[in-house]
Design a protein around this motif. Structure first.
Motif, PDB file in Angstrom:
ATOM      1  N   VAL A  69      -6.405 -26.781  31.091  1.00  0.00           N
ATOM      2  CA  VAL A  69      -5.329 -27.700  30.667  1.00  0.00           C
ATOM      3  C   VAL A  69      -4.222 -26.850  30.058  1.00  0.00           C
ATOM      4  O   VAL A  69      -4.417 -26.189  29.039  1.00  0.00           O
ATOM      5  CB  VAL A  69      -5.835 -28.758  29.660  1.00  0.00           C
ATOM      6  N   LYS A  70      -3.063 -26.846  30.706  1.00  0.00           N
ATOM      7  CA  LYS A  70      -1.946 -25.981  30.289  1.00  0.00           C
ATOM      8  C   LYS A  70      -0.874 -26.752  29.531  1.00  0.00           C
ATOM      9  O   LYS A  70      -0.122 -26.164  28.752  1.00  0.00           O
ATOM     10  CB  LYS A  70      -1.294 -25.330  31.524  1.00  0.00           C
ATOM     11  N   ILE A  71      -0.749 -28.054  29.833  1.00  0.00           N
ATOM     12  CA  ILE A  71       0.315 -28.860  29.222  1.00  0.00           C
ATOM     13  C   ILE A  71      -0.289 -30.151  28.695  1.00  0.00           C
ATOM     14  O   ILE A  71      -1.039 -30.835  29.408  1.00  0.00           O
ATOM     15  CB  ILE A  71       1.433 -29.172  30.242  1.00  0.00           C
ATOM     16  N   LEU A  72       0.035 -30.469  27.442  1.00  0.00           N
ATOM     17  CA  LEU A  72      -0.405 -31.728  26.826  1.00  0.00           C
ATOM     18  C   LEU A  72       0.813 -32.626  26.603  1.00  0.00           C
ATOM     19  O   LEU A  72       1.803 -32.202  25.999  1.00  0.00           O
ATOM     20  CB  LEU A  72      -1.093 -31.432  25.485  1.00  0.00           C
ATOM     21  N   LEU A  73       0.716 -33.869  27.095  1.00  0.00           N
ATOM     22  CA  LEU A  73       1.776 -34.865  26.930  1.00  0.00           C
ATOM     23  C   LEU A  73       1.175 -36.079  26.231  1.00  0.00           C
ATOM     24  O   LEU A  73      -0.043 -36.228  26.170  1.00  0.00           O
ATOM     25  CB  LEU A  73       2.320 -35.290  28.307  1.00  0.00           C
ATOM     26  N   ILE A  74       2.043 -36.974  25.719  1.00  0.00           N
ATOM     27  CA  ILE A  74       1.540 -38.209  25.113  1.00  0.00           C
ATOM     28  C   ILE A  74       2.364 -39.420  25.571  1.00  0.00           C
ATOM     29  O   ILE A  74       3.483 -39.267  26.054  1.00  0.00           O
ATOM     30  CB  ILE A  74       1.546 -38.167  23.560  1.00  0.00           C
ATOM     31  N   SER A  75       1.776 -40.593  25.362  1.00  0.00           N
ATOM     32  CA  SER A  75       2.494 -41.839  25.643  1.00  0.00           C
ATOM     33  C   SER A  75       3.447 -42.184  24.505  1.00  0.00           C
ATOM     34  O   SER A  75       4.574 -42.600  24.737  1.00  0.00           O
ATOM     35  CB  SER A  75       1.508 -42.994  25.840  1.00  0.00           C
ATOM     36  N   HIS A  76       2.956 -42.048  23.274  1.00  0.00           N
ATOM     37  CA  HIS A  76       3.822 -42.223  22.104  1.00  0.00           C
ATOM     38  C   HIS A  76       3.097 -41.712  20.861  1.00  0.00           C
ATOM     39  O   HIS A  76       1.878 -41.551  20.860  1.00  0.00           O
ATOM     40  CB  HIS A  76       4.280 -43.674  21.936  1.00  0.00           C
ATOM     41  N   ALA A  77       3.877 -41.511  19.788  1.00  0.00           N
ATOM     42  CA  ALA A  77       3.352 -40.857  18.586  1.00  0.00           C
ATOM     43  C   ALA A  77       2.660 -41.849  17.646  1.00  0.00           C
ATOM     44  O   ALA A  77       3.054 -42.000  16.489  1.00  0.00           O
ATOM     45  CB  ALA A  77       4.493 -40.146  17.853  1.00  0.00           C
ATOM     46  N   HIS A  78       1.657 -42.542  18.145  1.00  0.00           N
ATOM     47  CA  HIS A  78       0.741 -43.286  17.286  1.00  0.00           C
ATOM     48  C   HIS A  78      -0.606 -42.580  17.344  1.00  0.00           C
ATOM     49  O   HIS A  78      -0.974 -42.037  18.383  1.00  0.00           O
ATOM     50  CB  HIS A  78       0.591 -44.744  17.731  1.00  0.00           C
ATOM     51  N   TRP A  79      -1.344 -42.648  16.223  1.00  0.00           N
ATOM     52  CA  TRP A  79      -2.544 -41.829  16.076  1.00  0.00           C
ATOM     53  C   TRP A  79      -3.581 -42.046  17.180  1.00  0.00           C
ATOM     54  O   TRP A  79      -4.316 -41.129  17.533  1.00  0.00           O
ATOM     55  CB  TRP A  79      -3.159 -42.079  14.693  1.00  0.00           C
ATOM     56  N   ASP A  80      -3.629 -43.268  17.754  1.00  0.00           N
ATOM     57  CA  ASP A  80      -4.647 -43.502  18.791  1.00  0.00           C
ATOM     58  C   ASP A  80      -4.326 -42.764  20.097  1.00  0.00           C
ATOM     59  O   ASP A  80      -5.174 -42.718  20.992  1.00  0.00           O
ATOM     60  CB  ASP A  80      -4.880 -45.005  19.039  1.00  0.00           C
ATOM     61  N   HIS A  81      -3.133 -42.201  20.211  1.00  0.00           N
ATOM     62  CA  HIS A  81      -2.785 -41.429  21.416  1.00  0.00           C
ATOM     63  C   HIS A  81      -2.553 -39.949  21.144  1.00  0.00           C
ATOM     64  O   HIS A  81      -2.513 -39.162  22.096  1.00  0.00           O
ATOM     65  CB  HIS A  81      -1.544 -42.038  22.079  1.00  0.00           C
ATOM     66  N   CYS A  82      -2.392 -39.566  19.855  1.00  0.00           N
ATOM     67  CA  CYS A  82      -2.014 -38.171  19.596  1.00  0.00           C
ATOM     68  C   CYS A  82      -2.726 -37.511  18.418  1.00  0.00           C
ATOM     69  O   CYS A  82      -2.445 -36.344  18.126  1.00  0.00           O
ATOM     70  CB  CYS A  82      -0.506 -38.064  19.401  1.00  0.00           C
ATOM     71  N   ALA A  83      -3.672 -38.202  17.762  1.00  0.00           N
ATOM     72  CA  ALA A  83      -4.338 -37.587  16.598  1.00  0.00           C
ATOM     73  C   ALA A  83      -5.165 -36.366  16.987  1.00  0.00           C
ATOM     74  O   ALA A  83      -5.393 -35.478  16.178  1.00  0.00           O
ATOM     75  CB  ALA A  83      -5.225 -38.617  15.892  1.00  0.00           C
ATOM     76  N   GLY A  84      -5.603 -36.309  18.241  1.00  0.00           N
ATOM     77  CA  GLY A  84      -6.419 -35.180  18.691  1.00  0.00           C
ATOM     78  C   GLY A  84      -5.612 -33.982  19.180  1.00  0.00           C
ATOM     79  O   GLY A  84      -6.185 -32.976  19.595  1.00  0.00           O
ATOM     80  N   SER A  85      -4.284 -34.061  19.115  1.00  0.00           N
ATOM     81  CA  SER A  85      -3.461 -33.016  19.748  1.00  0.00           C
ATOM     82  C   SER A  85      -3.665 -31.636  19.138  1.00  0.00           C
ATOM     83  O   SER A  85      -3.744 -30.643  19.867  1.00  0.00           O
ATOM     84  CB  SER A  85      -1.978 -33.408  19.697  1.00  0.00           C
TER      85      SER A  85
END
Ligand SMILES: [Zn+2]
Length: 272
Positions: A69-85
């Motif tokens: 995995v070279k690139i990490l993207l998100i749907s939006h900056a709420h914890w259920d989509h990005c807390a693991g970044s």
């Protein structure tokens, strides 16, 4: 979404092929997508910190390497989509690309969110962004090109991803909806933290209405009926994820919900 979360957010779900080089590697309630290329992979949504080992397991079950995995993207900056970044970056070395208007939020671990910035329950480990994205920016890797569409309102930088993929000799327009939802407690009128919120939702619905869509995906599987479609893969011929009408109906339904809420709060539509 809400800090309490949902039991299905942490429940494993079978990883599966969707279309072309796109795979589902999320939990039952939180969608993560793996987009594979010969030059490494793109992952959309790290989800919760506890999701990262589940995502890893799903990626490996499909026969791919997490370290690719070279690139990490998100749907939006709420914890259920990005807390693991932060954890996912650490484990894979992936570069983190985030829409400009959500960058401060993910880099503060949720503290600058317009709605949840004062709710420590919604905080998470901050993660450094390696590239700031703007509306229409392309993210390219190994011949796959994703386009970032700014679809704000739910957060200021909510991103809807589109990508064209080939599958059995045909090209399909894939849309991964960032979130068009008005959460409980959102002030659409007189919001001092986010004065243009209603206009931003209006813009989002205009964008979503106009995007060509064959394969409809989103930040939560519930947006597109993931579980029912996954179940029907085994029983029905064809690819259930190809669902242009489902996309149109979903966008119309969410726009109606927004307009109902706006009216309830005494707001006037600013464009149609
Ligand atoms: Zn959200």
């Amino acid at each position: 979404m809400r800090a309490q979360g949902n039991p299905d957010w942490t429940e494993p779900f079978p990883p599966h092929h969707i279309v072309g080089n796109i795979y589902y590697v999320g939990s039952r309630g939180l969608a993560s997508y793996l987009i594979t290329t010969p030059k490494g992979h793109i992952l959309i949504n790290s989800s919760l910190e506890s999701s990262v080992p589940l995502i890893r397991e799903s990626v490996e079950k499909l026969g791919f390497r997490f370290s690719d995995v070279k690139i990490l993207l998100i749907s939006h900056a709420h914890w259920d989509h990005c807390a693991g970044s932060a954890l996912l970056k650490q484990q894979t070395g992936a570069k983190y690309f985030v829409m400009d208007q959500d960058v401060a939020v993910v880099e503060s671990g949720g503290k600058t969110d317009f709605q949840y910035g004062n709710s420590p329950d919604n905080y998470y480990k901050p993660a450094k962004v390696d590239r700031k994205l703007h509306d229409g920016d392309k993210v390219s890797l190994g011949g796959t090109v994703l386009v970032a569409h700014l679809t704000p309102g739910h957060t200021k930088g909510t991103t809807t991803w589109t990508v064209n993929v080939n599958d059995s000799g045909k090209t399909y327009h894939v849309v991964i909806v960032g979130s068009p939802n008005v959460n409980a407690g959102y002030k659409l009128v007189g919001n001092t933290q986010y004065p243009q919120i209603a206009q931003d939702y209006e813009h989002t619905f205009k964008v979503l209405r106009e995007l060509p869509c064959d394969v409809f995906l989103g930040a939560h599987g519930a947006y597109y009926g993931m579980e029912a479609k996954f179940a029907s893969m085994k029983t029905v011929g064809g690819n259930p994820f190809i669902d242009p009408d489902g996309y149109k109906n979903y966008v119309a339904d969410r726009e109606q919900a927004f307009r109902t809420e706006l009216k309830k709060q005494g707001g006037e539509p600013t464009e149609k």
